[in-house]
Design a protein around this motif. Structure first.
Motif, PDB file in Angstrom:
ATOM      1  N   MET A  51       0.904  -1.306  -0.046  1.00  0.00           N
ATOM      2  CA  MET A  51      -0.042  -0.148  -0.194  1.00  0.00           C
ATOM      3  C   MET A  51       0.878   1.124   0.159  1.00  0.00           C
ATOM      4  SD  MET A  51      -2.696   1.207   2.908  1.00  0.00           S
ATOM      5  CE  MET A  51      -3.819  -0.127   2.473  1.00  0.00           C
ATOM      6  N   ARG A  52       0.513   2.181  -0.939  1.00  0.00           N
ATOM      7  CA  ARG A  52       1.365   3.536  -0.897  1.00  0.00           C
ATOM      8  C   ARG A  52       1.152   4.403   0.161  1.00  0.00           C
ATOM      9  NH1 ARG A  52       0.801   6.216  -6.783  1.00  0.00           N
ATOM     10  NH2 ARG A  52       2.237   7.634  -5.663  1.00  0.00           N
ATOM     11  N   GLU A  53       2.101   4.979   0.777  1.00  0.00           N
ATOM     12  CA  GLU A  53       1.877   5.734   1.982  1.00  0.00           C
ATOM     13  C   GLU A  53       0.676   6.899   1.721  1.00  0.00           C
ATOM     14  OE1 GLU A  53       4.456   8.582   5.033  1.00  0.00           O
ATOM     15  OE2 GLU A  53       5.367   7.331   3.521  1.00  0.00           O
ATOM     16  N   GLU A  54       0.632   7.452   0.445  1.00  0.00           N
ATOM     17  CA  GLU A  54      -0.395   8.388   0.117  1.00  0.00           C
ATOM     18  C   GLU A  54      -1.696   7.922   0.373  1.00  0.00           C
ATOM     19  OE1 GLU A  54       2.039   7.793  -1.659  1.00  0.00           O
ATOM     20  OE2 GLU A  54       3.404   9.559  -1.510  1.00  0.00           O
ATOM     21  N   ARG A  55      -1.915   6.948  -0.056  1.00  0.00           N
ATOM     22  CA  ARG A  55      -3.320   6.324   0.199  1.00  0.00           C
ATOM     23  C   ARG A  55      -3.565   5.688   1.335  1.00  0.00           C
ATOM     24  NH1 ARG A  55      -5.099   0.514  -2.481  1.00  0.00           N
ATOM     25  NH2 ARG A  55      -7.030   0.302  -1.533  1.00  0.00           N
ATOM     26  N   PHE A  56      -2.693   5.259   2.287  1.00  0.00           N
ATOM     27  CA  PHE A  56      -2.758   4.781   3.566  1.00  0.00           C
ATOM     28  C   PHE A  56      -3.164   6.092   4.466  1.00  0.00           C
ATOM     29  CE2 PHE A  56      -0.990   4.485   7.932  1.00  0.00           C
ATOM     30  CZ  PHE A  56      -1.369   3.225   8.306  1.00  0.00           C
ATOM     31  N   GLY A 114      -4.507   8.990   3.324  1.00  0.00           N
ATOM     32  CA  GLY A 114      -5.605   9.718   3.195  1.00  0.00           C
ATOM     33  C   GLY A 114      -6.778   8.898   3.549  1.00  0.00           C
ATOM     34  N   GLU A 115      -6.796   7.521   3.626  1.00  0.00           N
ATOM     35  CA  GLU A 115      -8.092   6.733   3.947  1.00  0.00           C
ATOM     36  C   GLU A 115      -8.210   7.123   5.632  1.00  0.00           C
ATOM     37  OE1 GLU A 115      -7.127   2.980   3.151  1.00  0.00           O
ATOM     38  OE2 GLU A 115      -7.602   3.153   1.012  1.00  0.00           O
TER      39      GLU A 115
END
Length: 339
Positions: A1-6, A8-9
């Motif tokens: 999992m990319r950090e930005e998505r982690f 953001g969620e």
């Protein structure tokens, strides 16, 4: 999992946790409703999971530190009440159940400590009674001077010690500190296989017997008895328990039974610390009596009544308190002591 998505969620959830923390930190948990407190706990648990995931996925230090700060702040609020309550419960259980149960289970050691003190006291009293020269050589002159000063007082004003009311709190604190120090020393000397503890108790017995002999020879023995009546039973019982615990701890190294010496010492030491806490409470109570009641001008019957009351309470406490907990662990433990 990319950090930005982690991130953001989870940003909205972290923001909600941060907002609840801000309210709780400014106004305490009382500022939150019951639903808010439950939500805070749930968000805290989710944040700890997020922190573990961010560390395992090796996200940036900024993300890890941000979540870690949230977890640390929430932890103090979530567990502060339960930790304080748990500590209070443990102290309450120790004083109402575990301490008296331990004393009952190890009573033989405390009885030996009492005998090692009382028998020399009686022997010294009988040896010094009626022999002022021997008493002076044995006890020195301080007790004789104090007895003579007491005998010179008017009959209705005789007291072993005269402590001004203003100094009673200081005197009481000094008595507590000294008695707790003696109890700790007696316990620590148990490491000498009990020899040091026995010697300390013998010295205490000699001091007691000699003091009463000197006062009796001066015709004021009743004054000394009245002085110790209120606090003496509680104070001496506490000393006997601490010294008995010390002898038991020292014996656990010599005669560990079926346990290894390390295991015997560790288990006995844990129980001994619990007993020392109870002893300290007893000595604080005895210090209050000795500091405020014993040297006061209260009538002798009041002091004797206080001693009788504390003695009766101790008998009930050590005989009955904590027996309801027997089903939990057979009166504080099933491990037998070394013979």
């Amino acid at each position: 999992m990319r950090e930005e998505r982690f991130v953001g969620e989870r940003t909205s959830r972290w923001a909600e946790l941060r907002a609840l923390l801000g309210r709780a930190q400014s106004g305490g948990l009382a500022a939150l409703s019951g639903a808010d407190v439950r939500r805070l706990a749930a968000l805290y648990r989710a944040a700890t999971t997020d922190l573990a995931a961010a560390r395992s996925l090796r996200f940036s230090q900024g993300t890890v530190q941000h979540v870690n700060r949230l977890c640390v702040a929430a932890h103090g609020l979530v567990y502060a009440g339960s930790t304080a309550g748990g500590t209070r419960r443990k102290v309450f259980e120790l004083l109402t159940s575990r301490f008296p149960a331990l004393v009952r289970r190890t009573w033989r050691y405390h009885a030996v400590a009492a005998a090692v003190t009382i028998l020399p006291a009686v022997a010294v009293y009988l040896a010094l009674r009626g022999d002022p020269d021997l008493a002076e050589r044995t006890m020195g002159t301080v007790m004789q001077q104090r007895a003579e000063r007491t005998a010179a007082m008017p009959d209705d004003a005789r007291r072993y010690l005269e402590v001004p009311d203003l100094w009673m709190p200081v005197f009481s604190w000094g008595i507590m500190a000294n008695n707790i120090r003696v109890a700790m020393i007696g316990f620590a000397l148990g490491a000498t296989a009990g020899v040091g503890t026995v010697l300390l108790l013998v010295v205490q017995g000699v001091s007691l017997g000699g003091g009463f002999a000197v006062f009796d020879d001066a015709g004021v023995g009743g004054v000394l008895w009245t002085f110790v009546a209120a606090h003496g039973p509680l104070e001496m019982a506490a000393i006997f328990i601490s010294c008995g615990a010390g002898m038991r701890l020292g014996l656990s190294l010599l005669v560990p039974g079926r346990r290894s010496r390390a295991a015997a010492f560790r288990e006995t030491g844990t129980e001994s610390v619990a007993m020392l806490f109870g002893v300290a409470v007893m000595l604080v109570a005895a210090g209050l009596l000795e500091g405020f009641l014993s040297p006061s001008d209260a009538p002798a019957p009041v002091k004797w009544a206080a001693g009788a009351a504390t003695t009766g309470l101790m008998v009930w406490y050590f005989a009955r308190a904590g027996r309801d907990a027997r089903n939990r662990r057979d009166d504080c433990g099933t491990q037998s002591d070394p013979a």
